[in-house]
Design a protein around this motif. Sequence first.
Motif, mmCIF file in Angstrom:
data_model
loop_
_atom_site.group_PDB
_atom_site.id
_atom_site.type_symbol
_atom_site.label_atom_id
_atom_site.label_comp_id
_atom_site.label_asym_id
_atom_site.label_seq_id
_atom_site.Cartn_x
_atom_site.Cartn_y
_atom_site.Cartn_z
ATOM 1 N N LYS A 90 21.270 -23.335 -1.382
ATOM 2 C CA LYS A 90 22.742 -23.198 -1.420
ATOM 3 C C LYS A 90 23.133 -21.714 -1.370
ATOM 4 C CE LYS A 90 23.860 -27.375 -3.967
ATOM 5 N NZ LYS A 90 24.039 -27.889 -5.325
ATOM 6 N N ARG A 105 22.751 -20.659 2.136
ATOM 7 C CA ARG A 105 23.858 -21.211 2.947
ATOM 8 C C ARG A 105 25.147 -20.417 2.722
ATOM 9 N NH1 ARG A 105 27.584 -21.678 5.012
ATOM 10 N NH2 ARG A 105 28.844 -23.423 5.746
ATOM 11 N N PHE A 129 24.024 -27.184 5.064
ATOM 12 C CA PHE A 129 23.749 -26.889 6.477
ATOM 13 C C PHE A 129 24.122 -28.111 7.309
ATOM 14 C CE2 PHE A 129 21.016 -23.844 4.324
ATOM 15 C CZ PHE A 129 21.239 -22.709 5.075
ATOM 16 N N GLY A 176 18.170 -29.514 3.151
ATOM 17 C CA GLY A 176 19.012 -28.550 3.874
ATOM 18 C C GLY A 176 20.432 -29.077 4.052
ATOM 19 N N VAL A 195 24.419 -23.531 10.730
ATOM 20 C CA VAL A 195 25.538 -23.449 9.790
ATOM 21 C C VAL A 195 26.779 -23.974 10.489
ATOM 22 C CG1 VAL A 195 26.998 -21.879 8.455
ATOM 23 C CG2 VAL A 195 24.543 -21.463 8.646
#
Length: 333
Positions: A189, A192, A313, A308, A333
Amino acid sequence: MPPFAARRPTYDNAVGELTLPALDTQSFAAEVAEGLRRTPRQLPSKYFYDALGSSLFDAICHLPWYRVTRAESSLIARYAAAIVEPFAQPMSIAELGCGNGEKLEILLQASGAAVRRIHLIDISAKALEAAAVRVEQYAGDGLLVCEGTYEQGLARLAASRRPNQPILCLFLGSNIGNFDPPAGRELLKVIRRSLREGDGLLLGSDLVKPERDLVLAYDDPLGVTAAFNRNLLRRINDELGGTFDLDAFSHRAVWNRLAGRVESHLISDRRQSVQVAAADLELTLEAGESIWTESSYKYEAAGIVDEGIAAGFSAAQQWVEQDARFALTRFSV
Ligand code: AVI
C-alpha cells in the motif's frame, strides 16, 4: 577520493545522496534488546546486510540450491520488452532493495528502454556502491542513491519525481517474503501510494514448492547460509559490544507449512550467558533455545495478484518460472 565517488558523473546533488538515520547504532541496539527479550527470541533480518553480510548474500545467490536469483534473472531477460511495454518512454526506474544491481542491469540491457532517472534504494551502502557502478551508464538524467529503508526511499522518490515521466518501481528478489503478510500488505500500500497513474510495480516473489527444496535453499551443504545467519551475531559483537560465541550456535532452517514461511534460526548449542553492552542486555540462553532471525514467506502465484489488487493496483500481468517456482508480477497504477 574513494573510487565510487569518482565514478558518479550523473549524480544529482539537488536531491542528494541520503544516509538516513533509521539504521544507526542506537536503533540497532534498541531493536536487538527488544527482539532478544521476546519469547521466542528474535533478531530483525534487515541487520544481516552489513558489508560482509551483503557479500555472503551475493554468494547465496550463486548457490545451486538457492534458485531465486537465477529464476528471476532469466524471467527478466526473457520478458524485458514486455515488462516495460505499457510505460511511456522516457521513463524512470526505481529499485527498492537493489542489492548489487545485477537484475536491474539485465532489465535495462534487455529491454532497451529509454531511461532518464534511476533511483537506487537499499539499506546496504556496499550494495548501493556496486549497483551504482553497474547501472549509472543507463541513467541519462541522473542516478539517485538512497541508503535507507524502503519507506524512506519511497518518500524521496515521490518528492523528487520528474513531471511526465512514469516510474517503474522494482521490488524484486522475493524481498516481500521477508515481511509477515500484514506488514507485506502494508508495504504494498505504501508503494502504491507513492506512485501515480501511468506508473507500475514489478514484484518478484518466490512460490511454495516441495519442502526438501525449500530447506536446502536455506540450509545449503556448503554452509554459506549458516555463515550469513551467524554473521548477524558477529555484527552484534563488533558494533554493539556483544559477547556471542559464534561456535556455540547452529543454523537451522524449518519450513512452517501452516504459516507458509521458511524460518531461519540460530540454536544455542549449550546453556550460555551473553552480554550486549550497547543494548544494556544480559541474557541466558538454554541449550537448544532458538533465536529466530528470518522469515521467508512463500506465495501462490494467484495470491500475489490478489495482494497487489488489494493494495490498490489495477491490472496485473504475471510471468512464472515453473521449474524453480518463481513469479514476476507487473502491476499497473
Ligand atoms: C533477501 N531475501 C529475500 C532472502 C530470502 O530468500 O529470504 C534472504 C536469504 N536468507 C537466506 N537466504 C537468502
